[in-house]
Write a protein that holds these residues in place. Sequence first.
Motif, PDB file in Angstrom:
ATOM      1  N   ARG A 149      41.703  38.132  34.605  1.00 13.47           N
ATOM      2  CA  ARG A 149      42.486  38.650  33.468  1.00 13.47           C
ATOM      3  C   ARG A 149      43.983  38.376  33.653  1.00 13.47           C
ATOM      4  NH1 ARG A 149      39.210  43.175  34.211  1.00 13.47           N
ATOM      5  NH2 ARG A 149      40.979  44.309  35.100  1.00 13.47           N
ATOM      6  N   CYS A 150      44.467  38.613  34.866  1.00 11.20           N
ATOM      7  CA  CYS A 150      45.898  38.428  35.137  1.00 11.20           C
ATOM      8  C   CYS A 150      46.305  36.957  35.035  1.00 11.20           C
ATOM      9  CB  CYS A 150      46.251  38.983  36.512  1.00 11.20           C
ATOM     10  SG  CYS A 150      46.206  40.786  36.569  1.00 11.20           S
ATOM     11  N   ILE A 151      45.457  36.049  35.502  1.00 16.68           N
ATOM     12  CA  ILE A 151      45.769  34.619  35.390  1.00 16.68           C
ATOM     13  C   ILE A 151      45.845  34.228  33.919  1.00 16.68           C
ATOM     14  CG2 ILE A 151      44.859  32.284  35.771  1.00 16.68           C
ATOM     15  CD1 ILE A 151      43.767  33.358  38.483  1.00 16.68           C
ATOM     16  N   ALA A 152      44.876  34.688  33.126  1.00 15.85           N
ATOM     17  CA  ALA A 152      44.860  34.356  31.689  1.00 15.85           C
ATOM     18  C   ALA A 152      46.070  34.949  30.965  1.00 15.85           C
ATOM     19  CB  ALA A 152      43.559  34.855  31.057  1.00 15.85           C
ATOM     20  N   ALA A 153      46.532  36.107  31.426  1.00 17.29           N
ATOM     21  CA  ALA A 153      47.645  36.798  30.751  1.00 17.29           C
ATOM     22  C   ALA A 153      49.012  36.325  31.229  1.00 17.29           C
ATOM     23  CB  ALA A 153      47.526  38.304  30.977  1.00 17.29           C
ATOM     24  N   SER A 154      49.041  35.378  32.179  1.00 16.11           N
ATOM     25  CA  SER A 154      50.310  34.921  32.744  1.00 16.11           C
ATOM     26  C   SER A 154      50.446  33.413  32.546  1.00 16.11           C
ATOM     27  CB  SER A 154      50.347  35.273  34.234  1.00 16.11           C
ATOM     28  OG  SER A 154      51.499  34.753  34.843  1.00 16.11           O
ATOM     29  N   PRO A 155      50.909  32.991  31.364  1.00 15.88           N
ATOM     30  CA  PRO A 155      51.018  31.551  31.103  1.00 15.88           C
ATOM     31  C   PRO A 155      52.065  30.880  31.987  1.00 15.88           C
ATOM     32  CG  PRO A 155      51.998  32.809  29.311  1.00 15.88           C
ATOM     33  CD  PRO A 155      51.374  33.802  30.238  1.00 15.88           C
ATOM     34  N   GLU A 166      43.160  29.450  32.523  1.00 16.82           N
ATOM     35  CA  GLU A 166      42.058  30.377  32.750  1.00 16.82           C
ATOM     36  C   GLU A 166      41.413  30.087  34.093  1.00 16.82           C
ATOM     37  OE1 GLU A 166      39.353  31.471  29.416  1.00 16.82           O
ATOM     38  OE2 GLU A 166      40.391  29.806  28.428  1.00 16.82           O
ATOM     39  N   ALA A 167      40.709  31.071  34.605  1.00 15.11           N
ATOM     40  CA  ALA A 167      40.029  30.897  35.883  1.00 15.11           C
ATOM     41  C   ALA A 167      38.598  31.407  35.791  1.00 15.11           C
ATOM     42  CB  ALA A 167      40.766  31.656  36.978  1.00 15.11           C
ATOM     43  N   PHE A 168      37.685  30.631  36.362  1.00 13.55           N
ATOM     44  CA  PHE A 168      36.310  31.082  36.559  1.00 13.55           C
ATOM     45  C   PHE A 168      36.210  31.524  38.006  1.00 13.55           C
ATOM     46  CE2 PHE A 168      35.930  27.656  33.346  1.00 13.55           C
ATOM     47  CZ  PHE A 168      35.512  28.444  32.293  1.00 13.55           C
ATOM     48  N   ILE A 169      35.675  32.721  38.207  1.00 11.04           N
ATOM     49  CA  ILE A 169      35.637  33.275  39.559  1.00 11.04           C
ATOM     50  C   ILE A 169      34.209  33.624  39.946  1.00 11.04           C
ATOM     51  CG2 ILE A 169      36.485  35.116  41.065  1.00 11.04           C
ATOM     52  CD1 ILE A 169      39.037  35.181  39.434  1.00 11.04           C
ATOM     53  N   GLY A 170      33.804  33.098  41.085  1.00 12.38           N
ATOM     54  CA  GLY A 170      32.494  33.424  41.657  1.00 12.38           C
ATOM     55  C   GLY A 170      32.671  34.350  42.838  1.00 12.38           C
ATOM     56  N   VAL A 171      31.975  35.468  42.820  1.00 12.52           N
ATOM     57  CA  VAL A 171      32.126  36.498  43.860  1.00 12.52           C
ATOM     58  C   VAL A 171      30.818  36.639  44.620  1.00 12.52           C
ATOM     59  CG1 VAL A 171      32.645  38.931  44.299  1.00 12.52           C
ATOM     60  CG2 VAL A 171      33.720  37.770  42.352  1.00 12.52           C
ATOM     61  N   THR A 172      30.896  36.745  45.921  1.00 11.21           N
ATOM     62  CA  THR A 172      29.718  37.072  46.717  1.00 11.21           C
ATOM     63  C   THR A 172      30.121  37.958  47.888  1.00 11.21           C
ATOM     64  OG1 THR A 172      27.769  36.202  47.863  1.00 11.21           O
ATOM     65  CG2 THR A 172      29.832  35.057  48.261  1.00 11.21           C
ATOM     66  N   SER A 173      29.231  38.864  48.230  1.00 12.17           N
ATOM     67  CA  SER A 173      29.445  39.665  49.433  1.00 12.17           C
ATOM     68  C   SER A 173      29.093  38.829  50.658  1.00 12.17           C
ATOM     69  CB  SER A 173      28.562  40.911  49.414  1.00 12.17           C
ATOM     70  OG  SER A 173      29.042  41.822  48.461  1.00 12.17           O
ATOM     71  N   ILE A 174      29.725  39.150  51.765  1.00 12.83           N
ATOM     72  CA  ILE A 174      29.394  38.531  53.051  1.00 12.83           C
ATOM     73  C   ILE A 174      28.481  39.516  53.773  1.00 12.83           C
ATOM     74  CG2 ILE A 174      30.316  37.695  55.242  1.00 12.83           C
ATOM     75  CD1 ILE A 174      32.909  36.996  53.671  1.00 12.83           C
ATOM     76  N   LEU A 175      27.245  39.094  53.977  1.00 13.98           N
ATOM     77  CA  LEU A 175      26.217  39.999  54.483  1.00 13.98           C
ATOM     78  C   LEU A 175      25.894  39.711  55.950  1.00 13.98           C
ATOM     79  CD1 LEU A 175      23.861  39.599  51.400  1.00 13.98           C
ATOM     80  CD2 LEU A 175      25.518  41.437  51.809  1.00 13.98           C
ATOM     81  N   PRO A 176      25.460  40.729  56.699  1.00 10.63           N
ATOM     82  CA  PRO A 176      25.018  40.486  58.070  1.00 10.63           C
ATOM     83  C   PRO A 176      23.915  39.423  58.080  1.00 10.63           C
ATOM     84  CG  PRO A 176      25.202  42.840  57.669  1.00 10.63           C
ATOM     85  CD  PRO A 176      25.397  42.161  56.338  1.00 10.63           C
ATOM     86  N   GLY A 177      24.016  38.480  58.975  1.00  6.29           N
ATOM     87  CA  GLY A 177      23.021  37.407  59.054  1.00  6.29           C
ATOM     88  C   GLY A 177      23.399  36.171  58.260  1.00  6.29           C
ATOM     89  N   ASP A 178      24.439  36.260  57.436  1.00  7.25           N
ATOM     90  CA  ASP A 178      24.898  35.100  56.667  1.00  7.25           C
ATOM     91  C   ASP A 178      25.482  34.037  57.587  1.00  7.25           C
ATOM     92  OD1 ASP A 178      24.295  35.677  54.028  1.00  7.25           O
ATOM     93  OD2 ASP A 178      26.229  36.605  53.591  1.00  7.25           O
ATOM     94  N   SER A 179      25.390  32.794  57.127  1.00 10.17           N
ATOM     95  CA  SER A 179      26.165  31.710  57.733  1.00 10.17           C
ATOM     96  C   SER A 179      27.321  31.402  56.794  1.00 10.17           C
ATOM     97  CB  SER A 179      25.305  30.462  57.928  1.00 10.17           C
ATOM     98  OG  SER A 179      24.990  29.892  56.666  1.00 10.17           O
ATOM     99  N   VAL A 180      28.301  30.684  57.283  1.00  8.88           N
ATOM    100  CA  VAL A 180      29.431  30.276  56.449  1.00  8.88           C
ATOM    101  C   VAL A 180      28.931  29.476  55.249  1.00  8.88           C
ATOM    102  CG1 VAL A 180      31.448  28.736  56.396  1.00  8.88           C
ATOM    103  CG2 VAL A 180      31.159  30.360  58.288  1.00  8.88           C
ATOM    104  N   ASP A 181      27.996  28.554  55.484  1.00  3.49           N
ATOM    105  CA  ASP A 181      27.470  27.719  54.397  1.00  3.49           C
ATOM    106  C   ASP A 181      26.765  28.552  53.330  1.00  3.49           C
ATOM    107  OD1 ASP A 181      28.463  25.452  55.603  1.00  3.49           O
ATOM    108  OD2 ASP A 181      26.563  24.885  56.529  1.00  3.49           O
ATOM    109  N   GLU A 182      26.012  29.567  53.757  1.00  4.77           N
ATOM    110  CA  GLU A 182      25.306  30.420  52.789  1.00  4.77           C
ATOM    111  C   GLU A 182      26.288  31.194  51.915  1.00  4.77           C
ATOM    112  OE1 GLU A 182      21.183  31.392  55.259  1.00  4.77           O
ATOM    113  OE2 GLU A 182      22.999  32.557  55.655  1.00  4.77           O
ATOM    114  N   VAL A 183      27.338  31.715  52.534  1.00  2.00           N
ATOM    115  CA  VAL A 183      28.345  32.468  51.774  1.00  2.00           C
ATOM    116  C   VAL A 183      29.001  31.554  50.742  1.00  2.00           C
ATOM    117  CG1 VAL A 183      30.560  33.695  51.937  1.00  2.00           C
ATOM    118  CG2 VAL A 183      28.774  34.122  53.637  1.00  2.00           C
TER     119      VAL A 183
END
Length: 198
Positions: A149-155, A166-183
């Motif tokens: 929202r802030c990126i879109a509101a700040s030309p 505009e920005a598309f944002i992908g969010v993921t949690s970092i879980l126990p047992g994850d590898s860097v590649d999986e995250v």
Amino acid sequence: MSNGTPQVSSQDSGQQIDRLADENALLRASLSDARARLDELEQLADGDMLTSLSNRRAFLKELKRVVGQAGRHGTPAAMLYIDLKGLKAINERHGRLAGDAALIHVARSLLGLIRSTDMLARIGGDMFALILDHLDHNSAIETGDRLARCIAASPVDLGGTEISVEAFIGVTSILPGDSVDEVMARADQNMARARTGF
């Protein structure tokens, strides 16, 4: 009477000690200079020249650390991919310098919106990545929504012409047992979903 061994006067001994002390001081100064130069080279290797953010190399090192911490202690953390929409059009319509200005503007905007403990990096082209340490999944999603929202509101101001980004944002949690590649793969998949709206 001499026994055949050369006699060293106290004056000669004092001069040798002074010479050794001088050599030691020079070696210490050289070592200090070498360490400073090494630190400088490390910063150059880990930094993005355009935005002054960390680069992909530094980001991967930090992500590996946070993934390890989550695995050992179950510490909550999240990773965000941030993909800018419209940068190619800015480059084509206004030139590459305008595109660079947009990247710098977004980088500064993002830095002003995150905690000092978070790690923001430009990992290539119009892509940024963010590590949110000690943050649960819902809070990470809220952070991603707020950043978009802030990126879109700040030309971007290009000499009197304001251009929205505009920005598309992908969010993921970092879980126990994850590898860097999986995250990274999950964050990328979630960013693709954000881009398509599914």
